[in-house]
Design a protein around this motif. Structure first.
Motif, PDB file in Angstrom:
ATOM      1  N   VAL A   1      56.946  -3.700  64.990  1.00 49.46           N
ATOM      2  CA  VAL A   1      56.688  -2.844  66.146  1.00 49.46           C
ATOM      3  C   VAL A   1      56.998  -3.609  67.426  1.00 49.46           C
ATOM      4  CG1 VAL A   1      54.234  -3.483  66.312  1.00 49.46           C
ATOM      5  CG2 VAL A   1      55.004  -1.275  67.214  1.00 49.46           C
TER       6      VAL A   1
ATOM      7  N   ALA B   1      63.792   3.323  72.146  1.00 45.87           N
ATOM      8  CA  ALA B   1      63.672   3.279  70.688  1.00 45.87           C
ATOM      9  C   ALA B   1      64.776   2.390  70.128  1.00 45.87           C
ATOM     10  CB  ALA B   1      63.778   4.682  70.110  1.00 45.87           C
TER      11      ALA B   1
ATOM     12  N   ASP C   1      59.158   0.450  64.997  1.00 48.63           N
ATOM     13  CA  ASP C   1      58.230   1.370  65.626  1.00 48.63           C
ATOM     14  C   ASP C   1      58.095   0.898  67.069  1.00 48.63           C
ATOM     15  OD1 ASP C   1      57.855   2.880  63.377  1.00 48.63           O
ATOM     16  OD2 ASP C   1      55.899   2.035  62.869  1.00 48.63           O
TER      17      ASP C   1
ATOM     18  N   TRP D   1      56.006   1.474  71.074  1.00 45.96           N
ATOM     19  CA  TRP D   1      54.920   1.997  71.889  1.00 45.96           C
ATOM     20  C   TRP D   1      55.139   1.501  73.313  1.00 45.96           C
ATOM     21  CZ3 TRP D   1      51.241  -0.277  74.973  1.00 45.96           C
ATOM     22  CH2 TRP D   1      50.201   0.547  75.420  1.00 45.96           C
TER      23      TRP D   1
ATOM     24  N   GLU E   1      58.893   7.406  73.685  1.00 43.60           N
ATOM     25  CA  GLU E   1      58.026   8.212  72.851  1.00 43.60           C
ATOM     26  C   GLU E   1      57.478   7.325  71.729  1.00 43.60           C
ATOM     27  OE1 GLU E   1      58.178  12.175  70.046  1.00 43.60           O
ATOM     28  OE2 GLU E   1      59.613  11.986  71.686  1.00 43.60           O
ATOM     29  N   SER E   2      56.177   7.206  71.673  1.00 42.82           N
ATOM     30  CA  SER E   2      55.543   6.296  70.729  1.00 42.82           C
ATOM     31  C   SER E   2      55.687   6.754  69.285  1.00 42.82           C
ATOM     32  CB  SER E   2      54.049   6.160  71.063  1.00 42.82           C
ATOM     33  OG  SER E   2      53.419   5.314  70.128  1.00 42.82           O
ATOM     34  N   THR E   3      55.905   5.782  68.400  1.00 41.78           N
ATOM     35  CA  THR E   3      55.900   6.044  66.962  1.00 41.78           C
ATOM     36  C   THR E   3      54.723   5.325  66.299  1.00 41.78           C
ATOM     37  OG1 THR E   3      57.414   4.188  66.577  1.00 41.78           O
ATOM     38  CG2 THR E   3      58.396   6.379  66.865  1.00 41.78           C
ATOM     39  N   VAL E   4      53.812   4.798  67.120  1.00 37.27           N
ATOM     40  CA  VAL E   4      52.644   4.076  66.622  1.00 37.27           C
ATOM     41  C   VAL E   4      51.439   5.007  66.738  1.00 37.27           C
ATOM     42  CG1 VAL E   4      51.189   2.041  66.863  1.00 37.27           C
ATOM     43  CG2 VAL E   4      53.622   1.906  67.439  1.00 37.27           C
ATOM     44  N   PRO E   5      50.905   5.442  65.614  1.00 36.15           N
ATOM     45  CA  PRO E   5      49.745   6.350  65.681  1.00 36.15           C
ATOM     46  C   PRO E   5      48.494   5.641  66.185  1.00 36.15           C
ATOM     47  CG  PRO E   5      50.325   5.864  63.392  1.00 36.15           C
ATOM     48  CD  PRO E   5      51.321   5.167  64.255  1.00 36.15           C
TER      49      PRO E   5
END
Length: 179
Positions: free
Chosen positions: A154, A161, A166, A168, A173-177
């Motif tokens: 990450v 991106a 991943d 953030w 646009e974040s891909t880390v939940p």
């Protein structure tokens, strides 16, 4: 998701004299206090065996060490990568600086557990052109993947991106939940 490789360029707050003419980092993006950086939930997203590659600002080495300690990591080197900055014409960049004109930045390496290095041929020095304020050379990500292999990874405070990563940050646009 827990990551074996965390690449981070925190938006450090520090006393610089670049506020005149709106040149300082605070005019480019939101900054964070040392306590806020230390409070990031890095330990929660880090795998048991993890490498953190973190950019730090030269006037604040003790603070950089306090951050990795707060995250539960152990310093391996203050200079995992050293970025020698150049102009678009290949000449040395003439940057700001407190004592000398800064034309290099360092990325420290810190570990938790025993992450595995898969390539011993990754070099420390990166010579690359300066881009947008605080943007780091894309080559750094490539070298980290060569160093660690294709592990869950990450980039925090990312600006765009990158395939295989991943991300953030407030510019992507974040891909880390739940970070």
């Amino acid at each position: 998701m827990r990551y074996s490789l965390i690449y981070i360029d925190p938006p450090w707050t520090y006393n610089d004299k670049c506020h005149a003419g709106q040149r300082g980092a605070g005019y480019k993006y939101p900054l964070m206090t040392l306590d806020a950086i230390k409070a990031l939930p890095i330990a929660r997203i880090a795998a048991d065996d993890c490498l953190v590659a973190m950019w730090w600002v030269p006037p604040m080495p003790a603070e950089a060490l306090a951050v990795i300690d707060a995250w539960g990591f152990k310093l391996k080197t203050m200079c995992g990568f050293t970025w020698h900055k150049t102009t678009k014409h290949g000449k040395d960049h003439f940057g700001m600086g407190n004592w000398t004109r800064a034309n290099a930045e360092n990325c420290l390496f810190a570990t938790r557990g025993k992450p595995k290095r898969v390539c011993a041929g990754v070099r420390q020095l990166i010579t690359a052109q300066v881009g947008k304020h605080s943007a780091k050379p894309p080559e750094v990500r490539d070298r980290l993947v060569r160093l660690m292999g294709d592990v869950p990874r990450v980039e925090l405070f990312a600006r765009s991106a990158t395939p295989g990563w991943d991300v953030w940050g407030n510019e992507v646009e974040s891909t880390v939940p739940d970070f």
